[in-house]
Each structure stands twice: as structure tokens, then as C-alpha cells.
Design a protein around this motif. Structure first.
Motif, PDB file in Angstrom:
ATOM      1  N   PRO A  31       0.813  -1.221   0.000  1.00  0.00           N
ATOM      2  CA  PRO A  31       0.000   0.000   0.000  1.00  0.00           C
ATOM      3  C   PRO A  31       0.846   1.272   0.000  1.00  0.00           C
ATOM      4  O   PRO A  31       0.485   2.267  -0.620  1.00  0.00           O
ATOM      5  CB  PRO A  31      -0.818  -0.114   1.292  1.00  0.00           C
ATOM      6  CG  PRO A  31      -0.855  -1.570   1.604  1.00  0.00           C
ATOM      7  CD  PRO A  31       0.444  -2.127   1.098  1.00  0.00           C
ATOM      8  N   GLN A  32       1.998   1.240   0.677  1.00  0.00           N
ATOM      9  CA  GLN A  32       2.869   2.413   0.737  1.00  0.00           C
ATOM     10  C   GLN A  32       3.366   2.783  -0.662  1.00  0.00           C
ATOM     11  O   GLN A  32       3.444   3.969  -1.012  1.00  0.00           O
ATOM     12  CB  GLN A  32       4.072   2.158   1.659  1.00  0.00           C
ATOM     13  CG  GLN A  32       3.725   1.945   3.097  1.00  0.00           C
ATOM     14  CD  GLN A  32       3.346   0.485   3.413  1.00  0.00           C
ATOM     15  OE1 GLN A  32       3.347  -0.379   2.554  1.00  0.00           O
ATOM     16  NE2 GLN A  32       2.991   0.244   4.660  1.00  0.00           N
ATOM     17  N   SER A  36       2.651   6.202  -2.763  1.00  0.00           N
ATOM     18  CA  SER A  36       3.789   6.970  -3.275  1.00  0.00           C
ATOM     19  C   SER A  36       3.685   7.190  -4.783  1.00  0.00           C
ATOM     20  O   SER A  36       3.917   8.299  -5.275  1.00  0.00           O
ATOM     21  CB  SER A  36       5.087   6.242  -2.930  1.00  0.00           C
ATOM     22  OG  SER A  36       6.191   6.910  -3.453  1.00  0.00           O
ATOM     23  N   ALA A  37       3.326   6.142  -5.518  1.00  0.00           N
ATOM     24  CA  ALA A  37       3.174   6.260  -6.971  1.00  0.00           C
ATOM     25  C   ALA A  37       2.029   7.201  -7.325  1.00  0.00           C
ATOM     26  O   ALA A  37       2.137   8.007  -8.254  1.00  0.00           O
ATOM     27  CB  ALA A  37       2.950   4.882  -7.587  1.00  0.00           C
ATOM     28  N   ASN A  43       1.291  14.797  -8.609  1.00  0.00           N
ATOM     29  CA  ASN A  43       2.153  15.972  -8.679  1.00  0.00           C
ATOM     30  C   ASN A  43       2.603  16.272 -10.106  1.00  0.00           C
ATOM     31  O   ASN A  43       2.788  17.435 -10.478  1.00  0.00           O
ATOM     32  CB  ASN A  43       3.378  15.794  -7.780  1.00  0.00           C
ATOM     33  CG  ASN A  43       3.032  15.869  -6.314  1.00  0.00           C
ATOM     34  OD1 ASN A  43       2.020  16.438  -5.930  1.00  0.00           O
ATOM     35  ND2 ASN A  43       3.863  15.270  -5.479  1.00  0.00           N
ATOM     36  N   THR A  44       2.788  15.228 -10.893  1.00  0.00           N
ATOM     37  CA  THR A  44       3.244  15.413 -12.270  1.00  0.00           C
ATOM     38  C   THR A  44       2.100  15.754 -13.218  1.00  0.00           C
ATOM     39  O   THR A  44       2.263  16.570 -14.116  1.00  0.00           O
ATOM     40  CB  THR A  44       3.953  14.125 -12.767  1.00  0.00           C
ATOM     41  OG1 THR A  44       4.958  13.766 -11.828  1.00  0.00           O
ATOM     42  CG2 THR A  44       4.584  14.348 -14.130  1.00  0.00           C
ATOM     43  N   PHE A  45       0.954  15.121 -13.002  1.00  0.00           N
ATOM     44  CA  PHE A  45      -0.216  15.324 -13.871  1.00  0.00           C
ATOM     45  C   PHE A  45      -1.406  15.735 -13.006  1.00  0.00           C
ATOM     46  O   PHE A  45      -2.311  14.940 -12.732  1.00  0.00           O
ATOM     47  CB  PHE A  45      -0.546  14.031 -14.634  1.00  0.00           C
ATOM     48  CG  PHE A  45       0.597  13.496 -15.446  1.00  0.00           C
ATOM     49  CD1 PHE A  45       0.945  14.086 -16.661  1.00  0.00           C
ATOM     50  CD2 PHE A  45       1.334  12.399 -15.019  1.00  0.00           C
ATOM     51  CE1 PHE A  45       2.006  13.594 -17.419  1.00  0.00           C
ATOM     52  CE2 PHE A  45       2.384  11.897 -15.765  1.00  0.00           C
ATOM     53  CZ  PHE A  45       2.729  12.491 -16.966  1.00  0.00           C
ATOM     54  N   VAL A  74       5.573   4.083 -13.520  1.00  0.00           N
ATOM     55  CA  VAL A  74       5.247   5.492 -13.269  1.00  0.00           C
ATOM     56  C   VAL A  74       6.384   6.384 -13.766  1.00  0.00           C
ATOM     57  O   VAL A  74       6.143   7.395 -14.452  1.00  0.00           O
ATOM     58  CB  VAL A  74       4.951   5.722 -11.769  1.00  0.00           C
ATOM     59  CG1 VAL A  74       4.925   7.208 -11.434  1.00  0.00           C
ATOM     60  CG2 VAL A  74       3.629   5.065 -11.392  1.00  0.00           C
ATOM     61  N   ASN A  75       7.615   6.016 -13.455  1.00  0.00           N
ATOM     62  CA  ASN A  75       8.754   6.819 -13.923  1.00  0.00           C
ATOM     63  C   ASN A  75       8.840   6.834 -15.445  1.00  0.00           C
ATOM     64  O   ASN A  75       9.135   7.872 -16.041  1.00  0.00           O
ATOM     65  CB  ASN A  75      10.056   6.297 -13.317  1.00  0.00           C
ATOM     66  CG  ASN A  75      10.158   6.604 -11.844  1.00  0.00           C
ATOM     67  OD1 ASN A  75       9.594   7.579 -11.355  1.00  0.00           O
ATOM     68  ND2 ASN A  75      10.856   5.755 -11.120  1.00  0.00           N
TER      69      ASN A  75
END
Length: 124
Positions: A31-32, A36-37, A43-45, A74-75
Motif C-alpha cells: 500500500p505504501q 507513493s506512486a 504531482n506530475t499530472f 510510473v517513472n
């Protein structure tokens, strides 16, 4: 030794896809890492709707993502998305896989001039 071979083969069979390849990822999805993802994507989109994350979480669980695979995906999307916002398909289709070849496949490839020589290392 036989039990180890059987165990390895059964692991490959569960990770193998219909295209004759296996995923390089192992491990679990925590879940963490999902949080985070999601934060990183938000934040990016920032224009992504809240419902996007609900569907994404469902799809990554269904596809058996691990923490490392999710963060790599994600990256990758952050680095390559040329549209205003990514789609869920952009994220779940990103995967590092290696091809598996049968003996007959190798013979056919060698007959066409393919090489199985290791690639030289990349120095950065």
C-alpha cells in the motif's frame, strides 16, 4: 535438485505470458508504494481526475504488479508521456520482459543469421 527444477519451472509457468516472455519483476505490491506512486502521478499530472487512481489501483492489483514494476512504470510514463495526461494503459503496459526460446526457436533464429552473443556493457 529435482524439486528445485520443478519449483523453478512452475514459477516460470505462472509468470510467463502468452507471447513467450516472462517478467523480470518479482515481489509484492505494498500500500505504501501505491500511495507513493499515486502522489508522484498527481504531482506530475494534476489534471488527472480522482477516479483515475481508483481504476489504476484496481488494474495494477489485477495485473500482479510489484512495487518495483509500479515505480518503473510510473517513472517511464513521467519520462515519456507526450500528451497532457497519461492513460492507465500507458502505465500498465510498461514492463521489462525477456523472451523465452524453445530449442526449435533457437535453431530457426540461428539459420537466419541471428546471434546469441552477449551485448557489451553500456558505460555512462
Amino acid at each position: 535438485m529435482k524439486n528445485l527444477q520443478q519449483s523453478s519451472l512452475s514459477t516460470l509457468a505462472t509468470e510467463q505470458d502468452n507471447d513467450g516472455s516472462i517478467s523480470l519483476y518479482t515481489g509484492v505490491l505494498t500500500p505504501q508504494c501505491v500511495v507513493s506512486a499515486s502522489i508522484k502521478l498527481k504531482n506530475t499530472f494534476p489534471a488527472l481526475p480522482a477516479g483515475f487512481y481508483d481504476v489504476l489501483n484496481d488494474r495494477i492489483k489485477d495485473k500482479g504488479f510489484s512495487d518495483q514494476r509500479l515505480m518503473d512504470a510510473v517513472n517511464h510514463v513521467i519520462d515519456t508521456c507526450v500528451y497532457p495526461t497519461p492513460t492507465i494503459a500507458n502505465i500498465i503496459s510498461s514492463a521489462k520482459r525477456i523472451n523465452l526460446y524453445t530449442y526449435d526457436d533457437v535453431l530457426r533464429l540461428l539459420a537466419t543469421g541471428a546471434s546469441f552473443a552477449p551485448r557489451p556493457p553500456i558505460h555512462r
